[in-house]
Design an enzyme around this catalytic site. Structure first.
Site, PDB file in Angstrom:
ATOM      1  N   PHE A 121       0.860  -1.196   0.000  1.00  0.00           N
ATOM      2  CA  PHE A 121       0.000   0.000   0.000  1.00  0.00           C
ATOM      3  C   PHE A 121       0.896   1.246   0.000  1.00  0.00           C
ATOM      4  CE2 PHE A 121      -3.256   2.924   1.190  1.00  0.00           C
ATOM      5  CZ  PHE A 121      -4.474   2.306   0.964  1.00  0.00           C
ATOM      6  N   ALA A 149       3.932   2.706   4.926  1.00  0.00           N
ATOM      7  CA  ALA A 149       3.579   4.133   4.974  1.00  0.00           C
ATOM      8  C   ALA A 149       2.077   4.273   5.164  1.00  0.00           C
ATOM      9  CB  ALA A 149       4.012   4.818   3.679  1.00  0.00           C
ATOM     10  N   VAL A 150       1.697   4.936   6.251  1.00  0.00           N
ATOM     11  CA  VAL A 150       0.287   5.238   6.467  1.00  0.00           C
ATOM     12  C   VAL A 150       0.156   6.761   6.396  1.00  0.00           C
ATOM     13  CG1 VAL A 150      -1.741   4.750   7.880  1.00  0.00           C
ATOM     14  CG2 VAL A 150       0.263   3.291   8.081  1.00  0.00           C
ATOM     15  N   PHE A 178      -1.306  -2.821   7.985  1.00  0.00           N
ATOM     16  CA  PHE A 178      -2.034  -3.640   8.959  1.00  0.00           C
ATOM     17  C   PHE A 178      -1.481  -5.063   8.994  1.00  0.00           C
ATOM     18  CE2 PHE A 178      -5.628  -6.274  10.374  1.00  0.00           C
ATOM     19  CZ  PHE A 178      -6.011  -5.585  11.527  1.00  0.00           C
ATOM     20  N   GLU A 179      -0.992  -5.535   7.849  1.00  0.00           N
ATOM     21  CA  GLU A 179      -0.470  -6.911   7.754  1.00  0.00           C
ATOM     22  C   GLU A 179       1.005  -7.013   8.147  1.00  0.00           C
ATOM     23  OE1 GLU A 179      -2.499  -5.615   5.214  1.00  0.00           O
ATOM     24  OE2 GLU A 179      -4.201  -6.738   6.012  1.00  0.00           O
ATOM     25  N   ARG A 194      10.383  11.775   3.688  1.00  0.00           N
ATOM     26  CA  ARG A 194      11.039  10.749   4.518  1.00  0.00           C
ATOM     27  C   ARG A 194      11.421   9.503   3.732  1.00  0.00           C
ATOM     28  NH1 ARG A 194       7.873  14.009   6.997  1.00  0.00           N
ATOM     29  NH2 ARG A 194       7.992  14.500   9.218  1.00  0.00           N
ATOM     30  N   PHE A 222      11.429  -0.809  13.202  1.00  0.00           N
ATOM     31  CA  PHE A 222      10.130  -0.202  12.910  1.00  0.00           C
ATOM     32  C   PHE A 222      10.327   0.919  11.884  1.00  0.00           C
ATOM     33  CE2 PHE A 222       6.907   3.044  14.164  1.00  0.00           C
ATOM     34  CZ  PHE A 222       5.771   2.293  13.910  1.00  0.00           C
ATOM     35  N   HIS A 267      -9.301   5.663   7.934  1.00  0.00           N
ATOM     36  CA  HIS A 267      -8.893   4.723   8.980  1.00  0.00           C
ATOM     37  C   HIS A 267      -7.395   4.736   9.296  1.00  0.00           C
ATOM     38  CE1 HIS A 267      -9.432   1.810   5.545  1.00  0.00           C
ATOM     39  NE2 HIS A 267      -8.401   1.202   6.058  1.00  0.00           N
ATOM     40  N   SER A 286      -5.028  10.466   3.053  1.00  0.00           N
ATOM     41  CA  SER A 286      -5.697   9.622   2.077  1.00  0.00           C
ATOM     42  C   SER A 286      -6.626   8.587   2.702  1.00  0.00           C
ATOM     43  CB  SER A 286      -4.644   8.926   1.212  1.00  0.00           C
ATOM     44  OG  SER A 286      -3.833   8.108   2.016  1.00  0.00           O
TER      45      SER A 286
END
Ligand code: INI
Length: 156
Positions: A23, A81-82, A58-59, A128, A114, A89, A86
């Site tokens: 993602f 990357a979250v 999430f995975e 980043r 991490f 959730h 966009s």
């Protein structure tokens, strides 16, 4: 006082897995590239490095857990990357990924880095991932290398 710390040189024969979230792959591909670059520039052999792709952040904890449970790897570098802009959730995905990676890391005796970007905007993520704020994938791999060496020093 004896100071125990890890060197920044890849130990021969140590197998490392990058767990990458697909993602936001425009960003995460750059993080993977940064991690691979850090690994190779610090003495790693390409054949001791694997890339395991999971669908999204999430995975990541599941990927980290499975990879370490296989017994084939000595350390893991989790990358994703979250981006808040966009997704509604954002909070759920980023919290679960963070908590999950920390839980797996503490459960295993192996180093887990991490490398999850959690940003408000895509511009911050780009900064980043190889532009003005460096590359967090590179930094995460440096942590893996240092922690592997630190574990060896602690046990020596
Ligand atoms: N996964 C990400 O890695 N980053 C995101 O920003 C994101 N957004 O925007 O929702 C995201 N969602 C997918 C999630 O990680 C899972 O793959 C999905 O919910 C299936 O379990």
């Amino acid at each position: 006082m004896k100071v125990i710390e890890g060197k920044l040189q890849v130990q021969n024969g140590k197998r490392i897995a990058i767990i990458g979230a697909r993602f936001n792959h425009l960003i995460t591909d750059r993080l993977v590239e940064g991690a691979r670059d850090a690994y190779l520039r610090h003495g790693g052999n390409e054949e001791d490095l694997d890339l395991v792709l999971v669908p999204g952040a999430f995975e990541l904890p599941m990927g980290v857990e499975r990879v370490l449970a296989s017994g084939k790897y000595d350390a893991v570098c989790a990358l994703g990357a979250v981006i808040r802009g966009s997704t509604p959730h954002f909070d759920y995905v980023s919290a679960e990924a963070t908590k999950g990676i920390a839980t797996v890391a503490l459960k295993t005796a192996k180093p887990v880095a991490f490398g999850l970007l959690t940003t408000d905007t895509i511009e911050q993520a780009i900064e980043r991932a190889g532009t003005k704020a460096g590359n967090k994938g590179f930094d995460a791999m440096m942590t893996v290398i240092e922690m592997l060496n630190l574990y060896r020093e602690i046990e020596a």
